[in-house]
Design an enzyme around this catalytic site. Structure first.
Site, short mmCIF file in Angstrom:
data_model
loop_
_atom_site.label_atom_id
_atom_site.label_comp_id
_atom_site.label_asym_id
_atom_site.label_seq_id
_atom_site.Cartn_x
_atom_site.Cartn_y
_atom_site.Cartn_z
N LYS A 111 0.88 -1.16 0.00
CA LYS A 111 0.00 0.00 0.00
C LYS A 111 0.92 1.21 0.00
O LYS A 111 1.85 1.31 0.80
CB LYS A 111 -0.89 0.00 1.24
CG LYS A 111 -1.84 1.17 1.28
CD LYS A 111 -2.73 1.05 2.51
CE LYS A 111 -3.48 2.31 2.80
NZ LYS A 111 -4.23 2.19 4.06
N ARG A 157 -11.66 0.00 5.00
CA ARG A 157 -10.82 -0.76 5.93
C ARG A 157 -10.77 -0.07 7.29
O ARG A 157 -10.89 -0.70 8.33
CB ARG A 157 -9.42 -0.93 5.35
CG ARG A 157 -8.58 -1.96 6.06
CD ARG A 157 -7.47 -1.46 6.95
NE ARG A 157 -6.99 -0.13 6.76
CZ ARG A 157 -6.65 0.66 7.77
NH1 ARG A 157 -6.77 0.26 9.01
NH2 ARG A 157 -6.19 1.86 7.55
#
Length: 145
Positions: A77, A118
């Site tokens: 990420k 998330r």
């Protein structure tokens, strides 16, 4: 490899399923079948700072990781530059998923929406754990995501 944009992601995200995935992730992490960056393989991210002008730096953060169990996926990420430097007016997130044994790319995501879900799912999961606890008189939640 597939490319998944925010519009496509929005069609498939479901907060209930996200919470279930977070729960599965923590169960896998309890078995130590995961790795992140840093010397101890448990660091959240590594930063680089790039001068934008005389007074401001853009900060980019890379968060490599591996999650085993039923997922068996490695990835990265990446986000940046930061709120002040973005063309969107916010940090831009991307996510790259790879096969852990070969490094072959699986998918590339525009991940702003995915990151928001998330974060929300992690906070919701934390509240379910608190709900299961004994009598609670006061709660403070700092940085649940």
């Amino acid at each position: 490899m597939i490319y998944i944009d925010e519009k496509t992601t929005a069609k498939y995200l479901n907060i209930t399923n996200c919470v279930k995935s977070i729960q599965k992730m923590y169960k896998i992490m309890q078995t130590k079948d995961y790795a992140m960056g840093g010397k101890n393989a448990n660091s959240h991210g590594m930063r680089i700072s790039i001068p934008r002008d005389k007074h401001t730096n853009n900060i980019f953060i890379a968060m490599p990781g591996f999650l085993g169990g039923e997922y068996q996926v490695a990835g990265l990420k990446w986000h940046g530059p930061n709120i002040r430097g973005s063309t969107r007016g916010t940090t831009n997130y991307t996510l790259i998923l790879n096969k852990p044994n070969t490094g072959a790319p699986i998918a590339f995501f525009e991940a702003n929406l995915l990151t928001s879900y998330r974060t929300a799912a992690l906070s919701l999961y934390a509240t379910t754990l608190l709900k299961q606890a004994q009598t609670i008189n006061k709660v403070g939640l700092i940085g649940g995501g």
